[in-house]
Design an enzyme around this catalytic site. Structure first.
Site, PDB file in Angstrom:
ATOM      1  N   SER A  60      -7.461  -2.429  -2.685  1.00 54.21           N
ATOM      2  CA  SER A  60      -6.108  -3.188  -2.425  1.00 54.21           C
ATOM      3  C   SER A  60      -6.257  -4.556  -3.344  1.00 54.21           C
ATOM      4  CB  SER A  60      -5.839  -3.487  -1.154  1.00 54.21           C
ATOM      5  OG  SER A  60      -4.654  -3.966  -1.098  1.00 54.21           O
ATOM      6  N   HIS A  61      -6.054  -5.513  -2.588  1.00 52.41           N
ATOM      7  CA  HIS A  61      -6.211  -6.920  -3.294  1.00 52.41           C
ATOM      8  C   HIS A  61      -7.505  -7.594  -3.093  1.00 52.41           C
ATOM      9  CE1 HIS A  61      -5.092  -7.794   1.120  1.00 52.41           C
ATOM     10  NE2 HIS A  61      -5.835  -8.745   1.005  1.00 52.41           N
ATOM     11  N   HIS A 109       4.322  -6.223   1.591  1.00 51.96           N
ATOM     12  CA  HIS A 109       4.729  -4.622   1.762  1.00 51.96           C
ATOM     13  C   HIS A 109       5.865  -4.573   2.152  1.00 51.96           C
ATOM     14  CE1 HIS A 109       0.532  -3.365   1.916  1.00 51.96           C
ATOM     15  NE2 HIS A 109       0.076  -4.392   2.098  1.00 51.96           N
ATOM     16  N   ASP A 156      -0.006  -6.039  -6.576  1.00 53.57           N
ATOM     17  CA  ASP A 156      -1.214  -6.234  -6.178  1.00 53.57           C
ATOM     18  C   ASP A 156      -2.181  -5.227  -6.850  1.00 53.57           C
ATOM     19  OD1 ASP A 156      -0.459  -4.118  -4.597  1.00 53.57           O
ATOM     20  OD2 ASP A 156      -1.728  -4.778  -2.718  1.00 53.57           O
ATOM     21  N   ARG A 207     -12.590  -0.105   4.903  1.00 52.76           N
ATOM     22  CA  ARG A 207     -12.822  -0.818   3.577  1.00 52.76           C
ATOM     23  C   ARG A 207     -14.163  -1.670   3.589  1.00 52.76           C
ATOM     24  NH1 ARG A 207      -7.687  -4.467   2.200  1.00 52.76           N
ATOM     25  NH2 ARG A 207      -6.916  -2.383   2.653  1.00 52.76           N
ATOM     26  N   ASP A 244       0.990  -1.487  -3.934  1.00 51.84           N
ATOM     27  CA  ASP A 244       1.925  -1.225  -2.691  1.00 51.84           C
ATOM     28  C   ASP A 244       2.455  -2.501  -2.358  1.00 51.84           C
ATOM     29  OD1 ASP A 244      -0.383  -2.585  -1.566  1.00 51.84           O
ATOM     30  OD2 ASP A 244      -0.868  -0.852  -0.231  1.00 51.84           O
ATOM     31  N   ARG A 245       2.238  -3.691  -2.933  1.00 55.43           N
ATOM     32  CA  ARG A 245       2.937  -5.081  -2.494  1.00 55.43           C
ATOM     33  C   ARG A 245       3.596  -5.706  -3.762  1.00 55.43           C
ATOM     34  NH1 ARG A 245      -0.316  -9.291  -0.357  1.00 55.43           N
ATOM     35  NH2 ARG A 245      -2.118  -8.586  -1.462  1.00 55.43           N
ATOM     36  N   LYS A 268      -7.367   4.336   2.222  1.00 54.63           N
ATOM     37  CA  LYS A 268      -6.066   4.553   2.910  1.00 54.63           C
ATOM     38  C   LYS A 268      -5.784   6.240   3.162  1.00 54.63           C
ATOM     39  CE  LYS A 268      -4.205  -0.089   1.246  1.00 54.63           C
ATOM     40  NZ  LYS A 268      -3.226  -0.498   0.555  1.00 54.63           N
ATOM     41  N   ASP A 297      -3.257  -2.362  -5.790  1.00 56.57           N
ATOM     42  CA  ASP A 297      -3.045  -0.911  -5.746  1.00 56.57           C
ATOM     43  C   ASP A 297      -1.421  -0.704  -5.961  1.00 56.57           C
ATOM     44  OD1 ASP A 297      -2.611  -2.014  -3.287  1.00 56.57           O
ATOM     45  OD2 ASP A 297      -3.174  -0.054  -2.428  1.00 56.57           O
TER      46      ASP A 297
END
Length: 755
Positions: free
Chosen positions: A400-401, A623, A536, A312, A540-541, A410, A538
């Protein structure tokens, strides 16, 4: 002009007709195989249901007998159990357990978590429960049913049977070696028949066993390719039409076959020997010196973007399309060494996504990997593609966030999410020039698997009652798919900020920050919705807001998920990260599970799940990882579906359900910017233990006192310290925070502490 081309046209039409005819026949064969397996699945489900129903009826009949009732009313569990067992063919044993379960708890772990969970489930449901549990190291079929003992006292009768009572029909079924049929309880396979390589895709055709938590999973090999989407009958019709055209063309060609009407004045062509003799002599070949190809130039790349569990960085500073290509080349080189050919890729809605994924794909193809691009998609959909398309490997291009100018990768290779040394190795490959250049570039195709994802979730999860839900995607990648899935499982969904926009114009897409949920909270109140769901950037949360305006922290959601999973998987390992509540461990134990605290980080948690064969895991960041009934990767959308399934089964409101979960006085995640968080935490740990506390240093430092705990750790994604505190009351919370504050400021008096 037309006559010379006719033979080619006839051949093409004939070959196409044969191909379509073959495809049609194959599709009819596939349909017949699927119909046969579906019938076997339904028969197996009915047989298992009949076996459970038969033993349950026998148990009820036994309980109704006067000698059994007399023993129960006398409060004599041993005598009651003996009378229940008398004359029961095939019964391995029976016992009657008082409802306080003290003897069962005192006997743990010897008495077995599965036995405890089954008994507790029967008490909670006030109805008989059938399970498969491990008894003395061997699986047995068991029944537990609540009974009345003495004056309004409760107990549970627990009866054990041979596993074959449940599996005999499936064991005798004539299952083709190329198909797959299995009896499952949660993610535990009780008995499997056929080709076990199909086990991961068998849930799509699963059928529940009526009146139980069992199901029959089924799978057939991949069906034949359907040309242009045509079904079997359409293929056969098209084949007949093309065959007719080929015959008509052949008939026309035969009428004016050139071989039967060669003009007399056509000059005779030379033979092959004559042509060779007349050909000019081949010129003398010259030799040249071949010099060594130039070596790859040194690459300048920021090592800091290679984090503990993903890659990242900031686009335009530490990331650009060229670096993305190098990363793809390194991933492809690693795959080549492992003999892995195919990989799925996708991206979130960030503005830099298209150029980042373009560079990534170029690098993967340069290493000869075949790429399936699933387009703009939340990270869970990209992970799903790796399973659904059977690539086993995937890369999600996502920040992501993080803020809009961030992006990252990822990475899953061969079913394993890369972290730690595996991430570092990608950097080393690039720095050392250890990159594989394939003789020919890999292939590239585009696939949309969103409908497959929706169908897969909806085939497994459905709500018993229609819940009214507001979904806030924060303009992230889950904005389109999240509402689709929740509507497909039976929820009434109102979208909020579900337009995908990489600028994130409304609020930052991070549900772990309470202020990012304020708009969702207001919308839930205004619409009088049952629940607010937040994703979030992407997808995944997961974040949750109730009608009463309460932010349900993920560690309390994990309690609800754990209790549900442990109903079907007694004794299962439940993994949680160091930021979770201290009440979680005892809650999991109380429900018959095995709690395990581990390091924060999606790839680190997934690795621990594989190591321990855990059924479920969760992090305080939101997650959640379901191995039971799912694939074990972190998926905010699927987690939301499972939450609605649980709440939909309950008659209480979501607020009332969450009120039953233990809760202390706790803070959210507190974030403190520092230049080098890992170095700071190393110094913090070196200061030693806190007096009177049990200290864990698996990830930062967590100190647990009898009345609360505190944590400080380094974020692996941004340059911050992450802190959290929890206690039984305000006085204990203040004391713990004071102890941490003193040590933090002793290391850096300039820290801006948010407590």
């Amino acid at each position: 002009m037309l006559r010379p081309a006719l033979p080619w046209l006839i051949g093409a039409l004939a070959l196409l007709a044969l191909w379509l005819a073959w495809s049609g026949v194959q599709q009819f064969r596939d349909d017949a195989r699927l119909a046969s397996l579906t019938a076997q699945r339904d028969a197996a489900a009915a047989a298992v249901g009949s076996a459970i129903g038969g033993e349950t009826k026998r148990l009820r009949d036994k309980l109704a007998q006067a000698p059994v009732q007399a023993a129960l009313q006398a409060g004599d569990p041993q005598a009651a159990a003996a009378r229940i067992a008398a004359g029961w063919p095939g019964l391995l044993g029976a016992e009657v357990v008082p409802a306080d379960l003290q003897a069962v708890y005192d006997g743990l772990p010897k008495t077995g978590y599965g036995r405890l969970a089954t008994i507790e489930s029967a008490l909670a449901k006030k109805a008989p429960v059938a399970r498969v549990v491990a008894e003395h190291g061997k699986p047995q079929f068991v029944l537990a049913a609540p009974v009345t003992m003495g004056v309004q006292a409760e107990g549970v009768v627990y009866a054990r049977f041979p596993l074959t009572n449940l599996t005999a029909n499936l064991a005798a079924a004539d299952v083709d070696d190329d198909d797959y049929l299995a009896l499952r309880q949660g993610s535990y396979t009780v008995l499997a028949r056929g080709d076990e390589t199909l086990q991961n895709s068998a849930e799509a055709l699963s059928a529940k066993v009526p009146g139980s938590d069992f199901r029959i999973a089924a799978a057939v090999p991949d069906g034949s390719f359907a040309p242009w989407g045509l079904n079997g009958m359409a293929c056969l019709i098209a084949a007949a039409v093309l065959a007719g055209l080929a015959l008509a063309a052949w008939t026309a060609w035969r009428r004016w076959d050139p071989a039967r009407s060669v003009p007399a004045d056509v000059e005779e062509q030379p033979t092959l020997t004559q042509a060779l003799q007349a050909a000019p002599a081949e010129p003398e070949r010259k030799t040249i010196d071949v010099k060594e190809a130039p070596k790859r130039a040194a690459v300048m790349i920021d090592r800091g973007i290679f984090r503990a569990y993903d890659i990242r960085g900031v686009v335009g500073e530490s990331l650009d399309p060229g670096i993305a290509e190098l990363i793809g080349h390194a991933i492809g080189s690693s795959m080549q060494e492992q003999g892995l050919a195919d990989i799925a890729v996708g991206r979130d809605g960030r503005l830099s996504g298209p150029e980042m994924v373009g560079g990534l794909i170029a690098g993967l193809r340069r290493a000869g990997r075949n790429v399936i691009d699933v387009g703009l998609a939340p990270t869970p959909l990209i992970y799903f593609a790796a399973y659904h398309l059977r690539t086993g490997s995937a890369v999600a291009v996502t920040g992501s966030h993080n803020p809009p100018d961030y992006n990252g990768f990822k990475i899953v290779v061969g079913g394993e999410t890369l972290s730690g040394d595996a991430i570092t190795d990608l950097y080393a490959r690039i720095a050392d020039g250890r990159l594989y250049d394939a003789p020919a570039p890999g292939t590239l195709q585009q696939r949309d698997v969103s409908a497959d994802y929706v169908n897969r979730v909806a085939s497994d999860v459905q709500t018993d009652r229609r819940l009214k839900v507001v979904v806030d995607a924060g303009n992230g990648a889950a904005g389109e798919l999240g509402p689709r899935v929740l509507e497909a499982i039976g929820a009434e969904v109102t979208p909020l900020y579900c337009e995908i926009d990489g600028n994130f114009p409304n609020h930052h897409p991070d549900p772990s920050e309470p202020h990012n949920l304020e708009d969702l909270q207001r919308m839930v109140e205004r619409l009088d919705a049952d629940l607010g769901i937040a994703f979030d950037g992407d997808g995944d949360r997961l974040g949750v807001i109730t009608r009463g305006g309460r932010n349900i922290f993920p560690d309390r959601l994990l309690m609800l998920f754990a209790a549900d999973v442990l109903e079907r998987n007694p004794g299962a390992v439940i993994v949680y990260d160091v930021k979770c509540t201290g009440a979680l461990s005892s809650y999991i134990l109380r429900h018959g599970g095995s709690p395990l605290m581990w390091k924060t980080g999606h790839s680190l948690i997934k690795a621990k799940m594989r190591e321990t064969e855990a059924e479920l895991a969760g992090e305080m960041s939101g997650h959640f990882f379901f191995k039971e009934r799912w694939y074990g990767f972190d998926d905010g959308i699927y987690s939301a579906a499972r939450l609605l399934e649980i709440l939909g089964r309950r008659s209480e409101t979501p607020d009332q359900v969450f009120e039953t979960l233990p809760e202390g006085l706790s803070t959210p995640e507190l974030k403190v910017p520092v230049a080098d968080p890992h170095a700071f935490v190393a110094r913090f740990v070196a200061q030693g233990e806190f007096e009177g506390a049990r200290v864990s240093t698996i990830d930062g430092l967590r100190a647990d006192w009898p009345d609360g705990w505190g944590l400080v750790r380094a974020s692996n994604t941004t340059p911050i310290l992450v802190l959290r505190f929890e206690a039984n009351d305000a006085q204990a919370l203040a004391r713990i925070q004071d102890a941490f504050r003193a040590r933090l400021l002793a290391l850096d008096a300039g820290l801006a502490l948010p407590f």
